[in-house]
Design a protein around this motif. Sequence first.
Motif, PDB file in Angstrom:
ATOM      1  N   THR A 151     -21.809  10.224 -33.245  1.00 50.70           N
ATOM      2  CA  THR A 151     -20.736   9.823 -32.341  1.00 50.70           C
ATOM      3  C   THR A 151     -20.570   8.315 -32.454  1.00 50.70           C
ATOM      4  O   THR A 151     -21.535   7.594 -32.719  1.00 50.70           O
ATOM      5  N   VAL A 152     -19.340   7.875 -32.268  1.00 49.80           N
ATOM      6  CA  VAL A 152     -19.057   6.455 -32.424  1.00 49.80           C
ATOM      7  C   VAL A 152     -18.028   6.038 -31.390  1.00 49.80           C
ATOM      8  O   VAL A 152     -17.093   6.786 -31.080  1.00 49.80           O
ATOM      9  N   GLU A 153     -18.212   4.855 -30.852  1.00 48.09           N
ATOM     10  CA  GLU A 153     -17.269   4.304 -29.884  1.00 48.09           C
ATOM     11  C   GLU A 153     -16.265   3.431 -30.638  1.00 48.09           C
ATOM     12  O   GLU A 153     -16.629   2.466 -31.310  1.00 48.09           O
ATOM     13  N   VAL A 154     -15.004   3.801 -30.527  1.00 45.81           N
ATOM     14  CA  VAL A 154     -13.931   3.050 -31.190  1.00 45.81           C
ATOM     15  C   VAL A 154     -13.285   2.131 -30.156  1.00 45.81           C
ATOM     16  O   VAL A 154     -12.706   2.615 -29.182  1.00 45.81           O
ATOM     17  N   PRO A 155     -13.374   0.826 -30.343  1.00 49.94           N
ATOM     18  CA  PRO A 155     -12.784  -0.090 -29.351  1.00 49.94           C
ATOM     19  C   PRO A 155     -11.265  -0.082 -29.418  1.00 49.94           C
ATOM     20  O   PRO A 155     -10.667   0.152 -30.477  1.00 49.94           O
ATOM     21  N   LEU A 156     -10.650  -0.311 -28.274  1.00 49.42           N
ATOM     22  CA  LEU A 156      -9.197  -0.430 -28.221  1.00 49.42           C
ATOM     23  C   LEU A 156      -8.789  -1.763 -28.832  1.00 49.42           C
ATOM     24  O   LEU A 156      -9.345  -2.810 -28.489  1.00 49.42           O
ATOM     25  N   LEU A 157      -7.836  -1.720 -29.739  1.00 49.77           N
ATOM     26  CA  LEU A 157      -7.383  -2.934 -30.408  1.00 49.77           C
ATOM     27  C   LEU A 157      -5.870  -3.047 -30.232  1.00 49.77           C
ATOM     28  O   LEU A 157      -5.118  -2.190 -30.712  1.00 49.77           O
ATOM     29  N   LYS A 158      -5.441  -4.080 -29.528  1.00 52.80           N
ATOM     30  CA  LYS A 158      -4.012  -4.301 -29.301  1.00 52.80           C
ATOM     31  C   LYS A 158      -3.476  -5.255 -30.369  1.00 52.80           C
ATOM     32  O   LYS A 158      -3.884  -6.408 -30.440  1.00 52.80           O
ATOM     33  N   ILE A 159      -2.583  -4.739 -31.191  1.00 52.31           N
ATOM     34  CA  ILE A 159      -1.953  -5.559 -32.231  1.00 52.31           C
ATOM     35  C   ILE A 159      -0.457  -5.283 -32.219  1.00 52.31           C
ATOM     36  O   ILE A 159       0.003  -4.269 -31.668  1.00 52.31           O
ATOM     37  N   SER A 160       0.283  -6.144 -32.811  1.00 51.12           N
ATOM     38  CA  SER A 160       1.732  -5.995 -32.835  1.00 51.12           C
ATOM     39  C   SER A 160       2.132  -4.860 -33.761  1.00 51.12           C
ATOM     40  O   SER A 160       1.366  -4.424 -34.627  1.00 51.12           O
ATOM     41  N   ALA A 161       3.371  -4.390 -33.582  1.00 50.78           N
ATOM     42  CA  ALA A 161       3.879  -3.316 -34.430  1.00 50.78           C
ATOM     43  C   ALA A 161       3.953  -3.760 -35.880  1.00 50.78           C
ATOM     44  O   ALA A 161       3.706  -2.975 -36.802  1.00 50.78           O
ATOM     45  N   GLU A 162       4.287  -5.028 -36.098  1.00 43.10           N
ATOM     46  CA  GLU A 162       4.363  -5.541 -37.453  1.00 43.10           C
ATOM     47  C   GLU A 162       2.989  -5.534 -38.124  1.00 43.10           C
ATOM     48  O   GLU A 162       2.838  -5.167 -39.289  1.00 43.10           O
ATOM     49  N   ALA A 163       1.971  -5.967 -37.346  1.00 42.24           N
ATOM     50  CA  ALA A 163       0.616  -5.985 -37.904  1.00 42.24           C
ATOM     51  C   ALA A 163       0.119  -4.569 -38.182  1.00 42.24           C
ATOM     52  O   ALA A 163      -0.556  -4.326 -39.193  1.00 42.24           O
ATOM     53  N   ALA A 164       0.456  -3.655 -37.296  1.00 36.79           N
ATOM     54  CA  ALA A 164       0.040  -2.265 -37.505  1.00 36.79           C
ATOM     55  C   ALA A 164       0.701  -1.685 -38.750  1.00 36.79           C
ATOM     56  O   ALA A 164       0.071  -0.957 -39.527  1.00 36.79           O
ATOM     57  N   ALA A 165       1.978  -2.011 -38.961  1.00 34.60           N
ATOM     58  CA  ALA A 165       2.686  -1.501 -40.136  1.00 34.60           C
ATOM     59  C   ALA A 165       2.150  -2.114 -41.423  1.00 34.60           C
ATOM     60  O   ALA A 165       2.157  -1.485 -42.482  1.00 34.60           O
ATOM     61  N   ALA A 166       1.700  -3.378 -41.315  1.00 35.50           N
ATOM     62  CA  ALA A 166       1.194  -4.067 -42.503  1.00 35.50           C
ATOM     63  C   ALA A 166      -0.221  -3.647 -42.868  1.00 35.50           C
ATOM     64  O   ALA A 166      -0.655  -3.865 -44.011  1.00 35.50           O
ATOM     65  N   ALA A 167      -0.957  -3.067 -41.921  1.00 36.09           N
ATOM     66  CA  ALA A 167      -2.345  -2.665 -42.188  1.00 36.09           C
ATOM     67  C   ALA A 167      -2.372  -1.553 -43.226  1.00 36.09           C
ATOM     68  O   ALA A 167      -1.612  -0.585 -43.150  1.00 36.09           O
ATOM     69  N   LYS A 168      -3.240  -1.678 -44.215  1.00 35.36           N
ATOM     70  CA  LYS A 168      -3.334  -0.698 -45.279  1.00 35.36           C
ATOM     71  C   LYS A 168      -4.604   0.136 -45.123  1.00 35.36           C
ATOM     72  O   LYS A 168      -5.667  -0.390 -44.801  1.00 35.36           O
ATOM     73  N   PRO A 169      -4.493   1.437 -45.341  1.00 37.95           N
ATOM     74  CA  PRO A 169      -5.692   2.273 -45.278  1.00 37.95           C
ATOM     75  C   PRO A 169      -6.611   1.988 -46.444  1.00 37.95           C
ATOM     76  O   PRO A 169      -6.190   1.450 -47.483  1.00 37.95           O
ATOM     77  N   THR A 170      -7.874   2.329 -46.285  1.00 33.54           N
ATOM     78  CA  THR A 170      -8.838   2.163 -47.374  1.00 33.54           C
ATOM     79  C   THR A 170      -8.483   3.038 -48.565  1.00 33.54           C
ATOM     80  O   THR A 170      -8.659   2.646 -49.717  1.00 33.54           O
ATOM     81  N   ASP A 171      -7.981   4.236 -48.288  1.00 31.25           N
ATOM     82  CA  ASP A 171      -7.654   5.187 -49.338  1.00 31.25           C
ATOM     83  C   ASP A 171      -6.233   5.696 -49.109  1.00 31.25           C
ATOM     84  O   ASP A 171      -5.861   5.986 -47.969  1.00 31.25           O
ATOM     85  N   PRO A 172      -5.427   5.802 -50.152  1.00 31.19           N
ATOM     86  CA  PRO A 172      -4.043   6.264 -49.960  1.00 31.19           C
ATOM     87  C   PRO A 172      -3.938   7.686 -49.432  1.00 31.19           C
ATOM     88  O   PRO A 172      -2.885   8.076 -48.922  1.00 31.19           O
ATOM     89  N   ASP A 173      -5.017   8.465 -49.527  1.00 29.24           N
ATOM     90  CA  ASP A 173      -5.000   9.833 -49.023  1.00 29.24           C
ATOM     91  C   ASP A 173      -5.533   9.937 -47.593  1.00 29.24           C
ATOM     92  O   ASP A 173      -5.675  11.048 -47.070  1.00 29.24           O
ATOM     93  N   ASP A 174      -5.864   8.817 -46.957  1.00 28.47           N
ATOM     94  CA  ASP A 174      -6.281   8.851 -45.555  1.00 28.47           C
ATOM     95  C   ASP A 174      -5.115   9.314 -44.687  1.00 28.47           C
ATOM     96  O   ASP A 174      -3.939   9.007 -44.972  1.00 28.47           O
ATOM     97  N   SER A 175      -5.411  10.023 -43.628  1.00 34.30           N
ATOM     98  CA  SER A 175      -4.368  10.528 -42.741  1.00 34.30           C
ATOM     99  C   SER A 175      -4.905  10.611 -41.327  1.00 34.30           C
ATOM    100  O   SER A 175      -6.121  10.674 -41.107  1.00 34.30           O
ATOM    101  N   TRP A 176      -3.996  10.633 -40.352  1.00 32.34           N
ATOM    102  CA  TRP A 176      -4.403  10.699 -38.952  1.00 32.34           C
ATOM    103  C   TRP A 176      -3.261  11.239 -38.114  1.00 32.34           C
ATOM    104  O   TRP A 176      -2.115  11.306 -38.559  1.00 32.34           O
TER     105      TRP A 176
END
Length: 565
Positions: free
Chosen positions: A334-359
């Motif tokens: 089990t892992v605790e994931v902290p809440l991270l508030k970032i802008s929509a632009e920053a969220a869109a610019a964030a790249k996944p580690t693997d192109p096949d990652d999904s959520w």
Amino acid sequence: MITIHCRKPGQLNWVVLLVSLFHSFVLSQMAYGHVGSSGVIVQKQAGKYQLLISIKPPDVVPGTASVTVFVEQGRAGIIGARPIYFRSGDKGAPTHDILTPTGTNRYEGDLWLMSSGSSSIEFDIDGPDGKQRVVVPVMAVATALRDMPEGTGFGLAAMGLLLVVMLVTIIGASNADGVVAPGQAPPAKLGRKRVVGMGIGLIAITLILAGWRSWWNSTAEDYRNVQLYRPTPIKASVRIADGQRQLTIRFDTSGYGADRQKRRTLSYILPDHGKLMHAFLVRMPGLDAFAHLHPNRLDTLNYESALPALPGGKYMLFADVVYRSGFAETLTDTVEVPLLKISAEAAAAAKPTDPDDSWLVAEPMGVKANAVNVPHLDNDMVVCGKPGASAKLADGSSMIWMDKSAQILEAGKLYTLKFAVADAQGKATPIEPYLGMGGHAAILRSDGTVYIHLHPVGTYSMAAEGSLVSRIADTARTFHYPNAVHFRDSIDNWLAKLKTLPEVEKNRMLAASMPVMSHPMKTNNMVEFPYAFPRAGHYRIWVQVKRNGQVLTGVFDTQVNDPLL
């Protein structure tokens, strides 16, 4: 309006119950390739034969595995089966046992698994449609401790006491009676000799029983501490770096030196579907946030992946890995994931580690959907006269759960879970290969005690199958591992090359790495998964397909009850 095309009358319905799996023994803390479900289910094509295979391995080793084979297509005459261990290979395996026909195109049998380790069951099919061979990975591991029934214990204790008394009496009698000649009166000290003989016999038997008890306790302790399976411990953590959350998964090797049962060949992890690790994150308690990630290997012990835009909270982590021996494990934490508030632009610019990652972020489990573009989590439609459910996907298309046999399913019954994709206009739309297959699914019981990573071919790993098939083809009596550094580096280089390839070439390369995998989808907009829910409860199912280069996830809930006897 979604257009649903039904089968013609008389066409086979693959969702009809095929077999009941009895005596499901569930250990929520055990995990080898899945959690809480020890059986193996395989559906695949072999020549002209389409086979559905169910294997129930023993939870105590040595023990017998129950095997059932359905020949869904093709004409089979004789089916033989035998266990083959990775370490001994084909040369050290027994001859095939012939399975018993128990119905139309149904064969059953029991196979002994004599020791723990990575193993497989090889099936030889012979009939008018030719000869074929199928290898199914089976993890032969002890997962249970069995207590002797109280009545049996008392009965055996009474019989043992009787045998001891009789043996002591016989020893005393033989020591005394031999000194009396025929026709002579017994000497006065005869009784004393008998008592001395009985005393010596009692001491000897006591020493024998004490030695036997010491051996028994030692064997039981070895079984408990060495043979009894325990999943490899991992430690998961999340840190924030450069404005993005990073998930780290570390193998805990702190007990390797003192406990050989914990040891794993961590340098010899194989890629499965082109990934060294498949990590699934699910937020508790609502199961409303889900991610399927593929962490990069930093070194032998550490894997890392950037987290997508998941909400904060406590998550269950299930990490699937496969070793060179074909042994597949699901590691949990089990892992605790902290809440991270970032802008929509920053969220869109964030790249996944693997192109096949999904959520996916959906409604909490059990909440009815009543809004646009929100997954429908309950039965909300009828498909071909049967209950069905639909889910809106991220690109505006829909996923439909087809041929659900009832609103409430039964534990221990084998179903084919079939899902179809329709575009925004309700027309069937083709899906593309996702990680070399028609689709993937993850199933989780509401309390986390049952988890499975499903493929269209069943509940086992393609990498494990490939490893065991290659070992069977090897003529060596024992397997010798290659240099660990060279092996690890060659795998990392292969994965790095895979990531650079266009999608079509990548799928071609994945197919070449899984030559034994044969399970084409009958319809290009559907994906099917054979599965038997191991126990009653409330389950959530995430179904993942790829369309127009985008990984899409549909989420469904279902209730599973114990069968009516």
